[in-house]
Enzyme design. Sequence first.
Site, PDB file in Angstrom:
ATOM      1  N   THR A 124       0.709  -1.251   0.080  1.00  0.00           N
ATOM      2  CA  THR A 124       0.197   0.046  -0.100  1.00  0.00           C
ATOM      3  C   THR A 124       0.824   1.415   0.060  1.00  0.00           C
ATOM      4  O   THR A 124       1.845   1.298   0.569  1.00  0.00           O
ATOM      5  CB  THR A 124      -0.809   0.039   1.259  1.00  0.00           C
ATOM      6  OG1 THR A 124      -1.387   1.213   1.438  1.00  0.00           O
ATOM      7  CG2 THR A 124      -0.221  -0.326   2.421  1.00  0.00           C
ATOM      8  N   TYR A 148      -1.527   0.007  10.306  1.00  0.00           N
ATOM      9  CA  TYR A 148      -1.824  -0.525   9.050  1.00  0.00           C
ATOM     10  C   TYR A 148      -0.538  -0.521   8.261  1.00  0.00           C
ATOM     11  O   TYR A 148       0.043  -1.703   7.863  1.00  0.00           O
ATOM     12  CB  TYR A 148      -3.136  -0.233   8.676  1.00  0.00           C
ATOM     13  CG  TYR A 148      -3.169  -0.428   6.968  1.00  0.00           C
ATOM     14  CD1 TYR A 148      -3.320  -2.004   6.708  1.00  0.00           C
ATOM     15  CD2 TYR A 148      -3.128   0.259   5.974  1.00  0.00           C
ATOM     16  CE1 TYR A 148      -3.758  -2.304   5.458  1.00  0.00           C
ATOM     17  CE2 TYR A 148      -3.290   0.006   4.446  1.00  0.00           C
ATOM     18  CZ  TYR A 148      -3.527  -1.455   4.481  1.00  0.00           C
ATOM     19  OH  TYR A 148      -3.673  -1.563   3.149  1.00  0.00           O
TER      20      TYR A 148
END
Length: 333
Positions: A124, A148
């Site tokens: 990501t 995350y």
Amino acid sequence: MDYDLTGKTIIVVGGGGYIGSHVCKAIADNGGLPVTFDNFGSGHTHAVKWGPYETVDLRDKAATLGTFTKHKDAHAVVHLASSIEVGIGEKDPAGFYENNVIGALNLLEAMRALELNNLIFSSTCATYGETNQMPLLESHIQNPFSVYGKTKLAIEQMIQSYHKAYGLSYITLRYFNASGADVSGEIGEEHEPETHLIPIALASASGLRGKMKIFGTDYDTPDGTCIRDYIHVTDIAEAHICGFKSIAKGLTQAEVNIGTGQGVSNLEILQMIERVTGRHVPYDAAPRRDGDLTRLYADPQRAKDLLGFTAQHSSLKNIIQTAWNFHSKQWNL
Ligand code: UDP
């Protein structure tokens, strides 16, 4: 369709999820057999349509090895399974590290034991450190803000170590904002709880939830709202096919942005939703959301150079049109 996966099995870990189900479809469209591994904690069995599935939780090392062993002749592994809800990660880092990092370690160990050497990993743009320098290059420092992002970076680094020590061939794809839905309307974004801008705005436009909130209208951008790089999920799936092809041609290691290079503001999203649906999106201006960067968009050049990938389906209109098509079916509108 320029790469033939005929006769090849690809293990898709997280194949019941939003991006995973689209990756499975792309594999099948290219002649391959996607075998989904999922714990179906957030993925859906109804989204597994193009091959068999195995219910397995990566946190269980023995079960993970056992399930991989059943499919040890697979050509490659795609790893998409993870906890993704940024806010939950801040409150429950232990759960995030266990599910994402321990899970990935168990997956890598199973692959090593079985000599499965080809991996495509979904990472990501949240692994990058804060910056105002856009577009983002892959060489930008990785210093993630969220739990995350930290778990995804830890996995990226584990994979690099496995490459160096054990000869794993891999491509890490750093996605920007996944969006849209398959043109068939059969699969799309189904998160619970939903936190993403486009499905929330479509639900508000449909009268299924009250006014939505736009988090921050005082950013230093032309309309005061945040800017993101929305890439159609069908393009993300296609990037995986380009990845298999590149590995087959001899690429053994790469980290690559998967974005369009175009920044779109939150209000521009709402305007396109009103244009496509003919419905008003009711919203209130709300305070900024913790952790949001002002603008975030990719430099997509490396994906083009290394993988031969460019986004083909990611016009904002097509993203909203396909998402609306999926949700209006899902919500029986
Ligand atoms: N956003 C918003 N209202 C919402 C959900 C999201 O204003 O109900 C904003 C969010 O603050 C960010 C942008 O929409 O500026 C994209 O957020 P999303 O959660 O969809 O993706 P992210 O960029 O965080 O991965």
